[in-house]
Design an enzyme around this catalytic site. Structure first.
Site, PDB file in Angstrom:
ATOM      1  N   LYS A  85      -7.763   1.453   1.841  1.00  0.00           N
ATOM      2  CA  LYS A  85      -6.780   1.960   0.889  1.00  0.00           C
ATOM      3  C   LYS A  85      -7.023   3.424   0.542  1.00  0.00           C
ATOM      4  O   LYS A  85      -6.079   4.171   0.253  1.00  0.00           O
ATOM      5  CB  LYS A  85      -6.776   1.087  -0.368  1.00  0.00           C
ATOM      6  N   THR A 114       1.171 -11.224  -6.839  1.00  0.00           N
ATOM      7  CA  THR A 114       1.689 -11.620  -5.535  1.00  0.00           C
ATOM      8  C   THR A 114       0.755 -12.672  -4.956  1.00  0.00           C
ATOM      9  O   THR A 114      -0.229 -13.067  -5.579  1.00  0.00           O
ATOM     10  CB  THR A 114       1.762 -10.416  -4.579  1.00  0.00           C
ATOM     11  N   TYR A 152     -12.214  -3.021   2.216  1.00  0.00           N
ATOM     12  CA  TYR A 152     -10.843  -2.940   1.716  1.00  0.00           C
ATOM     13  C   TYR A 152     -10.618  -1.599   1.023  1.00  0.00           C
ATOM     14  O   TYR A 152      -9.581  -0.943   1.233  1.00  0.00           O
ATOM     15  CB  TYR A 152     -10.572  -4.093   0.751  1.00  0.00           C
TER      16      TYR A 152
END
Length: 311
Positions: A179, A212, A175
């Protein structure tokens, strides 16, 4: 500018804005505010039902909103090509492109139909190809292009000899690589736009730790015990101290997309608690993100992998 709010956003009437992954989270909040400011907003997402729900919520808040759904699965290069071709056929200039969609920390290595590792494909390669394919319309619209990075880029390294992590897969480093790649892409895009006269303003943003569904709906909390800990301990007691709302997380994105004082090559994010939360402003890029040689090699590798080149 630590007191920047949506009140600082100029009128966006007449502008065409595409926000990927805008059916929820910070993407939804970004699309909502752009619609409030008069832009024509495209909800670019995989799930039609969730996208239509998002559109209904936007129209409930902004009855005059000009917003529509266009199907886009960034993990599939064929979907990216089809999406871009619809806009090229239409021929309208694009003024804002927010490359926001992403997946996070898949516990086991998944491979797309194109043979790419899923996090790399969705978070980075799909957006790389999308931006390249839309370049004529972005040029025509003198567009602002916003890449979504993350504080997780700090833990990322670009594995040029194995971008797809065929060996030694680990969720967090993979990940982080995706990014970091987005941050480096945004900076390199601005350099190449200036050198080649593409007329783009490329800016990178991160939302801090925005509350979120990305973590709660993620595969790392599939077990009942993990979900219970998240729901009864972490979310009510710990998370509020180190995070902010999705609407606040969208502010650096909106600042990057709309503030005329922000120059190309800027990196924006939350500005408090080690960039986890707080008002939008300049963010810190780690040294590996500023390596222009690696960025150029990543660009070349990305063109070879996707088969898409920037004209």
């Amino acid at each position: 500018m630590t007191n920047w709010t949506i009140a600082n956003i100029p009128d966006q009437t007449g502008k065409l804005a595409i926000v990927t992954g805008s059916n929820s989270g910070t993407g939804f909040e970004t699309a909502l505010v752009l619609a409030q400011k008069g832009a024509k907003v495209v909800i670019a997402a995989r799930n039609a039902r969730k996208a239509e729900d998002a559109i209904a919520r936007i129209r409930a808040a902004v009855p005059s909103a000009k917003v529509r759904f266009e199907a886009l699965d960034l993990s599939r290069q064929a979907s990216v090509a089809e999406f871009a071709q619809r806009f090229l056929d239409d021929g309208k200039p694009i003024n804002i492109l927010v490359n926001n969609a992403g997946v996070m920390m898949l516990p086991t290595r998944e491979v797309t139909e194109d043979g790419f590792e899923m996090q790399l494909a969705t978070n980075y390669l799909g957006h790389f190809a999308l931006t390249a394919r839309l370049l004529p319309l972005l040029h025509a619209g003198k567009a602002r292009v916003v890449q979504l990075s993350s504080i997780a880029h700090r833990r990322g390294q670009i594995r040029l000899d194995d971008l797809n992590w065929t060996h030694g897969y680990e969720p967090w480093p993979v990940y982080g690589q995706s990014k970091l790649a987005m941050l480096m892409f945004g900076l390199e895009l601005d350099r190449r736009s200036a050198a080649n006269g593409w007329g783009l303003t490329s800016v990178v943003a991160h939302p801090g730790y925005a509350r979120t569904g990305l973590i709660e709906n993620g595969p790392l909390v599939r077990s009942p015990i993990a979900r219970a800990g998240l729901r009864y301990i972490f979310r009510p007691l710990i998370e509020p101290l180190i995070s902010h709302s999705a609407a606040d997380g969208a502010l650096p994105i909106l600042m990057a997309a709309t503030d005329p004082t922000i120059q190309g090559g800027a990196y924006l994010g939350a500005t408090q608690l080690n960039e986890l939360k707080g008002p939008p402003g300049p963010a810190k890029a780690e040294p590996q993100a500023l390596d222009a040689d690696v960025a150029a090699r990543l660009w070349t590798a990305s063109e070879q992998m996707t088969g898409v080149r920037f004209a």
